[in-house]
Design an enzyme around this catalytic site. Structure first.
Site, short mmCIF file in Angstrom:
data_model
loop_
_atom_site.label_atom_id
_atom_site.label_comp_id
_atom_site.label_asym_id
_atom_site.label_seq_id
_atom_site.Cartn_x
_atom_site.Cartn_y
_atom_site.Cartn_z
N CYS A 35 0.83 -1.21 0.00
CA CYS A 35 0.00 0.00 0.00
C CYS A 35 0.86 1.26 0.00
CB CYS A 35 -0.95 0.01 1.21
SG CYS A 35 -2.19 -1.29 1.16
N ASN A 36 1.97 1.22 -0.73
CA ASN A 36 2.85 2.38 -0.84
C ASN A 36 3.43 2.41 -2.25
OD1 ASN A 36 4.83 4.40 -0.65
ND2 ASN A 36 5.29 3.90 1.47
#
Length: 824
Positions: free
Chosen positions: A415-416
C-alpha cells in the site's frame, strides 16, 4: 543442514550489543507467546502479536466489571466513562504529552483518522482574489494518505506530491516571515517511518514546514499544518510529542499491541483543533440541536465533538491492559527500538553479504542507508531475491516457499505505490501498462515482462528472536542460493567497519551449516547431484506419451487410464466435481490433505463415478447429466481460483460419506452443465477459445519424466533414500524422451492427432509436499526444486487445445509426441 549446530549469536553481539530485555527473554516468549511455537512470524509492520497476559487480564476485567454505555449516567456507565478517560490519559502519557496540549479522538483505525482530517479540515478553494489550500504529501506515503486527495479534489483543493529530495533541495535558508495577510490553510502529510523501507524521516520536518523553511511551505504563503503519519513508526519507536509537536497524528493500536484490532486514534494538538470543522454530527457529539430547524451546537470537548456515536468502549478498555503488558515485558519503547533494530541490522548485514556459488549477490535490498542507526532506520527490511544469473525471483515464489517453512512475511507494494516505484524504478507508464496486463494491487502477479511489480518485506516486533533471523536466513540459503553459499567478505567487512569502533578481527557469521567463506576471487561450483548425467525414459530418438491421469474430483486421487476421450474442457470428466466444506468453500489438499486418500473411478459402461477410501464402503454418483436429478438438486455457487462457478449438489449420501471420512461437514458438488469458464490468460493464442472445468489454471498439466527423475535423484543423493515423486506433481499427461526441463521452452505439441498450445509454466506450491499415498506433509520436493533452479519453483507446463464444442478425440498411451519450441 542443521542451523542449531552453528553458533552465530556472538557475531550478532559484535554487530549490536543489546538483545532482549531484563530477565529471561526466552522464558518470556514461551509464557506470553506459546502459540507461535514452530512459526517464524516476520510481518509485525502489518500486525504485531498480542501476549497471553493481555487477553487474560482483559477477560478478567470484563468478566468481573459491568461496563455500560458511556453516554448514560448509571454506575456502570460512569465506570465506562471514567475508564475510557483514564485510557486517553495513558495514551497521551505514552507519547509524553498531556490533555493540556493534545486530545485523543478514537477512530476505527489509522485510515479512519486520516479520513476524518480530510473531511473536516477547513479547506479553502482558490478564488480570483486569493490562493486556495494545498494538500501536500510525501510520495513515500501510505495509500490512505494519498487517498485524502480523492476527497479534497472535489473541493477544488490542489494536491501536491513531494519527493523526499525536494524537501531539502528546494528549501530556503532561514525562517520565512510570518504571513499575517494570507491565512489560507495548507496541510503537509509525511510518514514518521516508511512502511515500505523502514526509513525514518526527521521529526524536525514538523517545525521545518510550520516555519516555512522546507519545500513546499517555503514557496506557498499561508498557514501550514502538519499531519505526521505515525502508524508504522510507533510500533517499535518512542514518539515524544514535546519534541515533535505535530498538529495531527493518526495511529492504529493493533500495530503496537496486537489487540484489539479495528481501533485507532487521531491525536490532535489542541491549538490546531479549530482548523477542523464538522458537518455531520452523530450521537454524543452535540451540545444542543433542533430537529425542526437547522440549529446545532457542537460539544465543547474536542474528543466528544468528533467521536460520532458510541465509541468501541470495550476495545478501548483493552488498551489499558495492552500498555500494562507492553511495559511489564519490555520496560519501555526505547528497549523495543534497540531490540528490534538489532535484529533488522543483523538480518540486513547477512542478507546483503550472501552470494551464490558464482559470486553473484543473493538479494537486492531497498533501503536509503546501511542500517547505521535506529534513529534513521526502523525494524523493516525490504528486498527482492536474485537468482544466480542476476535475475529477480518473483515475490510470489518467495512467499510460496516461505509458507512451506512456516515463515510469515509480506509481499507486494505494501500500500505504498510511491516508494515501490522509486525503489524498483517503475515509471508511471509502466504502472499503467502493468494494469493493462492484468496486474492489480494485492494480486500475485510479481513479474511483468521480467520486471518486478513488488518486493518482499520482513519486519520485527518486540517478541521477535534471534532464532527468527536464523530461520529466515537459513530458508533463503537453502531455497534460493546456488551452492556453495558464499559470503562476500569485503562487503561484510565494509558493513562492520561502518558500525563498529572496536578493532576485533572480523568473524564471518555463519548462516547455516553449508556456508563457505569466499577468500579470493570467485569460486564456481554446483551441487554434486546436478553435475551427474541422467538418462531418460523411452526411446532416445523421439518423445512419447507414457501416462494419462484423470482427476474426476478436484484434489482427490488420480484415476490412471490407457486411452481416454478429450473434449472442449479437456480430459472427459477431469475435475468435474469438487468437495466443499460446510460454508461452501472449496477444499483442496492445502486445507485437507486426506483428500488424496479418496480414490474416484469413472466407469463409463455403467455411467457412474465411484468413490472409494480405506475403511469406507464404496458409493457412486451418476456421470451423465440427469435432468430429473438436477431439477431436484440445489444449485449453489462456489469459487475456483478466484472465479465464481455455478454447481449442483450431488446429494446427501455423498455428503455423509465425505463428512464421515474427512471428519468435518462436507458436500460433493458438480459443475453445472453448459457452464463456460474462461481460462486464465497466459498467451493470446492459448486464451482465445479455451474453456475450463473446475481446474485452477488450464485444461491440462503435462510433465516430463526426465525432469521428475532429475529432482528425484537430487533428493535421493541429499537424503540417501529413494523417493518416488511423479504422482506428487499431479499431471494429466506424462511424456518421456525429453531432456530435463526442456519442456519449459516448448510452444506447441501434437500428441497423436491432437494439437496443444503451451499456456505457460505451472508455479508449484506446497501441495507437492503431500505424500499422495499417506497424506503426510513434507517440505520436499519443493525445497530441492527451488534450490536446484535458484528459486524458480515452476515444474511442468499447462496445455490447452482449441476445439469446437462437439469436438471429441482420444489420447492413448504410447502416442508419439511432436513439439515446437519458442526458438522455432
Amino acid at each position: 543442514m542443521n542451523f542449531h549446530n552453528v553458533s552465530s549469536f556472538e557475531t550478532f553481539q559484535q554487530l549490536w550489543s543489546q538483545y532482549g530485555y531484563e530477565g529471561n527473554f526466552g522464558e518470556m516468549i514461551q509464557q506470553e507467546f506459546p502459540r507461535i511455537k514452530g512459526i517464524t512470524y516476520l510481518d509485525h509492520a502489518a500486525a504485531t502479536l498480542y501476549p497471553e497476559s493481555l487477553l487474560r487480564n482483559f477477560f478478567r476485567d470484563i468478566s468481573t466489571n459491568v461496563y455500560g454505555n458511556p453516554h448514560s449516567h448509571s454506575p456502570s456507565s460512569r465506570l465506562t466513562h471514567d475508564t475510557v478517560e483514564q485510557v486517553r490519559s495513558r495514551v497521551l502519557q505514552h507519547f509524553n504529552t498531556t490533555s493540556k496540549d493534545y486530545s485523543v479522538i478514537f477512530t476505527s483505525g489509522c485510515t479512519a483518522a486520516l479520513k476524518l482530517v480530510a473531511e473536516t479540515f477547513r479547506w479553502r478553494p482558490q478564488t480570483e482574489g486569493e490562493a486556495g489550500s494545498h494538500l501536500c504529501y510525501l510520495t513515500d506515503s501510505h495509500t490512505s494518505v494519498v487517498g485524502m486527495r480523492g476527497l479534497t479534489s472535489t473541493l477544488g483543493v490542489a494536491a501536491l506530491p513531494v519527493s523526499s529530495q525536494e524537501l531539502k533541495t528546494r528549501a530556503k535558508d532561514g525562517i520565512q516571515e510570518e504571513d499575517v495577510i494570507c491565512q489560507t490553510p495548507h496541510l503537509f502529510c509525511y510518514p514518521a517511518q516508511s512502511n515500505f523501507s523502514g526509513r525514518k524521516y526527521p521529526l524536525s520536518h514538523v517545525e521545518g514546514i510550520r516555519a516555512r523553511r522546507l519545500y513546499p511551505a517555503c514557496d506557498l504563503q499561508g498557514r501550514w499544518f502538519v499531519l505526521l503519519d505515525a502508524a508504522s513508526y510507533v510500533t517499535c519507536s518512542s514518539l515524544n510529542l514535546q519534541d515533535c509537536p505535530a498538529d495531527f497524528i493518526p495511529i492504529s493500536f493493533y500495530k503496537i499491541f496486537g489487540f484489539p484490532t479495528g481501533l485507532g486514534a487521531l491525536l490532535v494538538r489542541n491549538d490546531a483543533a479549530g482548523i477542523l470543522r464538522k458537518t455531520y454530527f452523530g450521537g454524543g457529539t452535540a451540545a444542543a440541536y433542533l430537529s425542526g430547524e437547522n440549529y446545532y451546537v457542537p460539544a465543547e470537548n474536542i474528543s466528544d465533538r468528533f467521536e460520532d456515536g458510541t465509541v468501541s468502549f470495550l476495545d478501548i478498555i483493552a488498551l489499558n491492559h495492552g500498555f500494562e503488558s507492553l511495559y511489564r515485558i519490555t520496560g519501555n519503547m526505547h528497549n523495543i527500538q534497540q531490540h528490534t533494530f538489532g535484529l533488522a541490522r543483523y538480518t540486513y548485514t547477512l542478507l546483503s553479504s550472501l552470494c551464490h556459488g558464482n559470486g553473484r549477490p543473493v538479494a537486492q535490498i531497498y533501503a536509503e542507508g546501511q542500517f547505521e542507526s535506529p534513529i534513521t532506520q526502523g525494524a523493516i527490511l525490504n528486498f527482492n531475491l536474485l537468482d544466480s544469473s542476476g535475475q529477480i525471483v518473483g515475490y510470489s515464489q518467495v512467499d510460496r516457499m516461505a509458507s512451506l517453512f512456516n515463515i510469515h512475511l509480506r509481499t507486494g507494494c505494501f500500500c505504498n505505490t510511491g516508494a515501490c516505484q522509486a525503489f524498483l524504478g517503475i515509471t508511471d507508464q509502466q504502472m499503467k501498462r502493468n494494469l493493462q496486463a492484468g496486474h492489480v494491487c494485492g494480486d500475485g502477479v510479481d513479474l511483468v515482462d521480467g520486471q518486478p511489480t513488488g518486493s518482499v518485506r520482513v519486519s520485527f516486533g518486540y517478541m521477535s528472536t534471534f532464532e527468527d533471523c536464523q530461520k529466515f536466513l537459513s530458508f533463503v540459503a537453502e531455497c534460493f542460493v546456488m551452492k556453495p553459499v558464499t559470503v562476500n567478505r569485503a562487503r561484510l567487512q565494509e558493513l562492520k567497519a561502518a558500525r563498529e569502533s572496536s578493532d576485533r578481527p572480523d568473524e564471518l557469521p555463519p548462516v547455516n551449516g553449508f556456508i563457505k567463506e569466499r577468500q579470493t576471487g570467485v569460486e564456481k561450483s554446483s551441487s554434486k547431484a546436478s553435475q551427474q548425467e541422467f538418462g531418460h525414459v523411452g526411446p532416445s530418438h523421439g518423445k512419447t506419451l507414457t501416462n494419462i491421469y484423470v482427476y474426476p474430483v478436484k484434489s482427490c486421487a488420480a484415476f490412471e487410464v490407457h486411452d481416454w476421450p478429450v473434449g472442449p474442457l479437456g480430459l472427459l470428466y477431469d475435475r468435474g466435481w469438487m468437495v466443499v466444506n460446510g460454508n461452501g468453500v472449496c477444499l483442496s489438499q492445502k486445507r485437507e490433505s486426506r483428500l488424496c486418500l479418496i480414490r474416484p473411478q469413472v466407469h463409463l459402461p455403467s455411467n457412474k463415478l465411484f468413490l472409494q477410501a480405506s475403511g469406507m464402503d464404496t458409493i457412486s454418483v451418476p456421470l451423465e447429466d440427469d435432468v430429473s436429478f438436477h431439477t431436484s438438486s440445489q444449485m449453489c455457487h462456489s469459487k475456483v481460483c478466484g472465479d465464481r462457478v455455478e454447481t449442483f449438489d450431488c446429494g446427501d449420501e455423498a455428503a455423509a460419506w465425505l463428512s464421515l471420512f474427512l471428519g468435518q461437514p462436507c458436500r460433493l458438488i458438480r459443475q453445472r452443465p453448459g457452464l463456460t469458464r474462461e481460462m486464465k490468460k497466459r498467451s493470446d493464442e492459448a486464451a482465445a477459445s479455451s474453456f475450463l472445468s473446475l481446474v485452477n489454471e488450464a485444461q491440462y498439466l503435462m510433465i516430463s519424466r526426465a525432469s521428475v527423475e532429475l529432482i528425484q535423484n537430487l533428493m535421493s543423493n541429499r537424503f540417501e533414500c529413494e523417493m518416488l515423486l511423479q504422482d506428487r506433481f499431479r499431471a494429466n499427461l506424462v511424456i518421456a524422451g525429453a531432456e530435463p526441463f526442456e519442456e519449459d521452452n516448448w510452444s506447441h505439441l501434437i500428441i497423436g492427432n491432437t494439437r496443444f498450445t503451451v499456456a505457460g509454466p505451472c508455479g508449484r506450491c506446497q501441495m507437492i509436499g503431500i505424500d499422495q499415498d499417506t497424506g503426510t506433509r513434507t517440505k520436499e520436493p519443493l525445497v530441492t526444486l527451488s534450490a536446484h533452479r535458484s528459486g524458480k519453483v515452476t515444474f511442468g507446463v499447462y496445455l490447452t487445445h482449441q476445439a469446437p464444442e462437439d469436438f471429441v478425440s482420444v489420447l492413448s498411451v504410447g502416442s508419439v509426441v511432436q513439439m515446437e519450441s519458442h526458438d522455432h
